[in-house]
Enzyme design. Structure first.
Site, PDB file in Angstrom:
ATOM      1  N   GLY A   1      -2.368   4.846   8.281  1.00  0.00           N
ATOM      2  CA  GLY A   1      -2.346   4.885   6.846  1.00  0.00           C
ATOM      3  C   GLY A   1      -3.129   6.157   6.501  1.00  0.00           C
ATOM      4  CG  ASP A   2      -6.049   9.135   5.740  1.00  0.00           C
ATOM      5  OD1 ASP A   2      -5.525  10.492   5.717  1.00  0.00           O
ATOM      6  OD2 ASP A   2      -7.103   8.679   5.074  1.00  0.00           O
ATOM      7  CG  ASP A   3      -4.675  13.502   7.216  1.00  0.00           C
ATOM      8  OD1 ASP A   3      -3.713  13.404   6.234  1.00  0.00           O
ATOM      9  OD2 ASP A   3      -5.782  14.198   6.942  1.00  0.00           O
TER      10      ASP A   3
ATOM     11  CB  SER B   1       0.784   9.261   7.920  1.00  0.00           C
ATOM     12  OG  SER B   1      -0.369   9.261   7.008  1.00  0.00           O
TER      13      SER B   1
END
Ligand SMILES: *[C@@H]1O[C@H](CO)[C@@H](O)[C@H](O)[C@H]1NC(C)=O
Ligand SMILES: *[C@@H]1O[C@H](CO)[C@@H](O)[C@H](O)[C@H]1NC(C)=O
Ligand SMILES: *[C@@H]1O[C@H](CO)[C@@H](O)[C@H](O)[C@H]1NC(C)=O
Ligand SMILES: *[C@@H]1O[C@H](CO)[C@@H](O)[C@H](O)[C@H]1NC(C)=O
Ligand SMILES: *[C@@H]1O[C@H](CO)[C@@H](O)[C@H](O)[C@H]1NC(C)=O
Length: 442
Positions: free
Chosen positions: A246-248, A279
């Site tokens: 859900g992020d980098d 992502s």
């Protein structure tokens, strides 16, 4: 010629083959010998039924490894089964070996979850003031640690933590899945990481770290589930991995504003290769916490799908520090809001004590051989007003939009450098005849 070869590779879907025709790898960064001593978690009362709490078994097994040091170190074998446990510390000269079908699962009861001090380079927890929850697996001041096996799973059961975050009912910063602090000679390979409460793999103040053949999974809407974040660490090599969170996916960091500036420990010599994933945020990121400096980063052969931003280098006024000698090459992006972003106004501050005049230095960023399709906006480069980004070099870049053939133009400010064979054409700030300034970094 280069571009044509690149295009050909793309059509063949052979992205994992190096265009130089040889396979380079990070296998020689850390050497780990055979562990002659082999103990099993079941020898310590471990039960893999998915219900029994195995905290005591893991802590006792690791205590045994720590106290009864054997030549060559000890392998802790985790047989198939689901081993529920609270967080535990790793120790030096050990291999945590997850057999096929072995799952080490974090308890969802956070009431006993230990708190530890904030990192000095952050001054506080990353999310909330004060201390932070210890990572699920934690190594502090350790060396020669291997986490490997037959693609068993380390499952953080993060949804409890994500929901608390969404409800704003957390008192302290969520735990990472695996963190190494002040450690060296670490190998993480052939393991699946799932549903981390927060960042997945976080080496900080550490060196000689290899992460390869890992799979990192978390839902697209899970908050702050970064894949791998080398932080004030050097000689880190990440390769042959799939990350979808859900992020980098990978973010290179080095501390936060006045705390990171005071701590002053850069991240350097970071290699990222043959990594793919998806992502809503960035694929390859530097920052935004870069107050100790980040230099000598090479990311190559990266495949990204359904992205927020393909490549994102991010900093802010008040960060200080530097971002120098970053090379990103051979990147394929399919579906992204933005292809490439280099920004000087991104990220929050730990508190109001940061010095707004602590300006970051961004110099020597080369991005080349990037092929993107369905990219809504090609690129954005926004330097810092009194500290323009320099020696920014772009070449052999083709970012196509959703409606063929072009995406909207680039936006640039406070930047200088060089561009060659970039489509759509970036901006007048990047000249096409400064070969010299680019050559140092290509
Ligand atoms: C370690 O011991 C387990 C049994 O407890 C065995 O299945 C495994 O193959 C051994 N691993 C090594 C590397 O010797
Ligand atoms: C684990 O390590 C942390 C940080 O070094 C320490 O505070 C804690 O006491 C250790 N916990 C155990 C159970 O050894
Ligand atoms: C584990 O997964 C990696 C990465 O997907 C793969 O390359 C490797 O062959 C797998 N290993 C085993 C023992 O299944
Ligand atoms: C980074 O790599 C360079 C060149 O290989 C080496 O000279 C330097 O010591 C390394 N830096 C660190 C912090 O290990
Ligand atoms: C720049 O970084 C690369 C790794 O990407 C390294 O090989 C090279 O030595 C560095 N150049 C300088 C001038 O430090």
């Amino acid at each position: 010629m280069r571009l044509r070869f690149f295009t050909l590779l793309c059509l063949c879907c052979c992205w994992f083959v190096s265009s130089e025709g040889e396979t380079v790898s990070c296998s020689n960064i850390v050497s780990s010998g055979f562990r002659s001593d082999n103990i099993s978690i079941t020898d310590f009362g471990g039960v893999g039924d998915g219900h029994t709490l195995n905290t005591k078994a893991f802590r006792e097994a690791i205590y045994r490894i720590q106290r009864l040091t054997r030549v060559g170190g000890t392998l802790l074998y985790v047989p198939p089964g689901v081993y529920l446990t609270e967080p535990f510390n790793l120790t030096s000269h050990m291999t945590l070996y997850l057999a096929a079908g072995a799952v080490i699962m974090a308890t969802q009861d956070s009431s006993n979850w230990p708190l530890i001090a904030p990192l000095p380079s952050y001054g506080r927890g990353r999310e909330l003031p004060g201390g932070r929850y210890m990572s699920f697996m934690h190594g502090d001041g350790v060396q020669d640690v291997v986490i490997t096996g037959e693609n068993g799973t380390i499952d953080g059961q993060g949804d409890l933590w994500w929901n608390k975050w969404r409800q704003r009912s957390l008192q302290f910063t969520r735990p990472n899945l695996v963190e190494f602090v002040n450690s060296r000679d670490i190998i993480i390979s052939n393991v699946i990481f799932k549903n981390s409460p927060f960042w997945n793999i976080h080496p900080v103040y550490s060196s000689n770290i290899v992460v390869r053949f890992v799979t990192i999974l978390a839902p697209r809407d899970s908050p702050n589930t970064d894949g791998i974040d080398p932080d004030s660490s050097s000689n880190v090599c990440i390769e042959d991995s799939y990350i979808s969170t859900g992020d980098d996916l990978v973010a290179v960091k080095s501390g936060w504003d006045e705390y990171g500036i005071a701590y002053g420990l850069p991240s350097s010599n970071i290699t990222i290769r043959r990594v793919s994933g998806s992502s809503p945020f960035a694929g390859i990121a530097v920052g935004s916490e870069t107050s100790g400096g980040v230099e000598n980063v090479l990311a190559e052969h990266i495949n990204l799908y359904k992205m927020g931003i393909g490549i994102h280098i991010k900093t802010n006024s008040g960060r200080g520090g530097f971002i120098k000698n970053i090379t990103v090459s051979h990147v394929y992006i399919e579906e992204a809001r933005k292809g490439i972003r280099i920004s000087g106004d991104v990220g929050d501050h730990p508190d109001d004590k940061f010095d707004p005049n602590a300006l970051p230095l961004v110099k020597g960023v080369t991005i080349k051989n990037v092929w993107g399709v369905k990219v809504l906006q090609a690129g954005l480069i926004q330097g810092v007003k009194n500290s323009p980004f320099t020696d920014i070099c772009l070449y052999d870049i083709n970012l196509r939009g959703v409606t063929e053939p072009r995406t909207p133009p680039w936006k640039c400010s406070d930047v200088s450098g060089f561009a060659h064979q970039v489509s759509p054409w970036p901006c007048s700030e990047l000249s096409s005849n400064q070969q010299g300034s680019c050559a140092n970094y290509s």
